[in-house]
Design a protein around this motif. Structure first.
Motif, short mmCIF file in Angstrom:
data_model
loop_
_atom_site.label_atom_id
_atom_site.label_comp_id
_atom_site.label_asym_id
_atom_site.label_seq_id
_atom_site.Cartn_x
_atom_site.Cartn_y
_atom_site.Cartn_z
N ASP A 1 0.83 -1.20 0.00
CA ASP A 1 0.00 0.00 0.00
C ASP A 1 0.87 1.26 0.00
N GLU A 2 1.90 1.28 0.82
CA GLU A 2 2.79 2.43 0.83
C GLU A 2 3.57 2.54 -0.47
N LEU A 3 3.97 1.42 -1.05
CA LEU A 3 4.66 1.45 -2.33
C LEU A 3 3.75 2.08 -3.39
N ALA A 4 2.49 1.67 -3.41
CA ALA A 4 1.55 2.24 -4.38
C ALA A 4 1.32 3.73 -4.14
N ALA A 5 1.31 4.13 -2.88
CA ALA A 5 1.05 5.53 -2.55
C ALA A 5 2.21 6.45 -2.91
N HIS A 6 3.44 5.95 -2.85
CA HIS A 6 4.60 6.82 -2.97
C HIS A 6 5.42 6.61 -4.24
#
Length: 417
Positions: A164-169
């Motif tokens: 999720d953080e990879l997708a967000a950033h």
């Protein structure tokens, strides 16, 4: 005879240039500064040659137009190491090779070279889009670090904990990693080679350190190790460093040996270097970054105050074919520095507490690089602080408390733009 310094605007290098000017004068040589848009820098050189240092061929043409013999050529700027390599190769002067200069600047090539020489380093991969990033993450594992192929100073670097953080950033950092370094001399070629890709690397837990060295005739002389207690993430801005290291002697010796291994892997056989490691399990050096130039910002003065070794003098000795003196004092002083950022980005209003801090006898340097009205960026959108505070402590175990006490005095005040 003249000594050439290939340079770009950076107020944190004022003391580097001042020392280079004294060095040239002491040896009866002219200090020639090659850069565009010189302001205060012109006061520290005998002569300034205006040139776009982002173009290595323009730099070489400017050097060839010089009439006085050149005894040495150096840079204190990360982005200009390949240009100096080009000049040094043409003139037959000491510097790293053009191949090594590329390896030290291109973080993906650096990883491949380290891998070929069995240097301990994080698992890594390159991703051009989010789908590819998910694939790379399967092999690298979470948490992982997003990192530009080019760049310095933790600009557009961030850890992400999960998908999720990879997708967000991912896209923000991928775009910033290229747009933020558009003036880098290697930018155009790297965009073409990597298609705008971003490095994904394993996050290595453990203390972070940097090893400062001079390499003479292929032999590494590690002069100092800085501990870097802050921060551990997510954007890894370089806030606080101190020396001498508080690591056990055997771990410090292992780190120095690891720096020599990195030099061998990249072909660094001459000049000043700055190599960063994370210590897995507190003992095993794992390569983060390596630079074929002296450490930036306050590191030069930090090493000088702590060990008595003048790295700028040593780098200039090596660059001009002289034998450097590398004799650290037996009992290094406890020195730390703070790279100063505002709490939030905005227009610079004022620096608060500066005079109070300068009056403290433990403070040996306090420089603010910016003027009121200028925009101040914050990590991950800047590669360095907007000033620094350097201090001495009575003992190693007083470094952290001294840091907390002194840094509470100074604040860069901003207002929304």
């Amino acid at each position: 005879m003249s000594i050439l310094v290939v340079h770009k605007g950076n107020p944190s290098r004022r003391r580097h240039l001042a020392r280079a000017a004294r060095y040239a004068a002491d040896h009866g040589e002219e200090l020639v500064l090659l850069m565009a848009g010189a302001t205060w820098e012109a006061e520290l050189a005998d002569r300034v040659v205006p040139v776009d240092t982002a173009n290595a061929e323009d730099v070489l043409a400017a050097v060839k137009a010089e009439t006085a013999p050149v005894s040495g050529v150096v840079t204190f700027a990360e982005a200009l190491v390949p240009a100096v390599a080009r000049v040094a190769a043409e003139l037959g002067l000491p510097w790293v090779s053009e191949r090594t200069a590329q390896l030290a600047r291109d973080k993906y090539r650096m990883r491949l070279a380290a891998q070929a020489h069995d240097v301990r380093q994080p698992r890594f991969g390159l991703a051009r889009d989010l789908d590819e990033a998910f694939d790379v993450a399967e092999g690298v594992g979470f948490p992982l670090v997003l990192k530009p192929v080019l760049g310095t100073g933790s600009m557009f670097v961030r850890s992400v904990a999960d998908r999720d953080e990879l997708a967000a950033h991912f896209e923000f950092f991928r775009h910033g990693a290229w747009a933020g370094f558009s003036r880098d001399p290697l930018h155009r070629a790297a965009v073409a080679e990597y298609g705008g890709g971003l490095l994904l690397e394993e996050f290595v837990p453990g203390p972070e350190i940097s090893v400062e060295s001079l390499v003479v005739g292929g032999v590494t002389h590690s002069v100092a190790i800085h501990d870097k207690p802050l921060p551990t993430g997510p954007t890894f801005e370089e806030v606080y460093a101190c020396t001498p290291t508080r690591l056990p002697a055997e771990v410090a010796a292992t780190a120095a040996a690891a720096a020599a291994d990195v030099h061998a892997a990249l072909g660094i056989d001459v000049g000043g270097t700055h190599v960063e490691f994370r210590l897995r399990n507190g003992t095993e050096p794992v390569l983060l970054e390596a630079a074929a130039r002296l450490g930036g910002g306050p590191i030069y003065r930090s090493v000088l105050l702590s060990t008595g070794v003048d790295l700028v003098e040593g780098a200039l000795d090596v660059a001009t074919g002289r034998a450097p003196g590398i004799e650290p004092r037996e009992r290094p002083a406890a020195v730390g520095f703070w790279n100063i950022f505002p709490e939030r980005a905005g227009r610079f209003v004022a620096a608060r507490g500066v005079e109070e801090a300068r009056a403290d006898p433990r403070v040996v340097e306090l420089d603010i690089y910016r003027e009121p009205g200028e925009p101040l960026a914050v990590p991950p959108q800047t590669f360095q602080g907007h000033g620094h505070l350097m201090f001495v402590a009575p003992a190693l175990d007083a470094l952290d408390s001294t840091f907390r006490e002194l840094t509470a005095l100074v604040r860069l005040e901003t207002e929304p733009t």
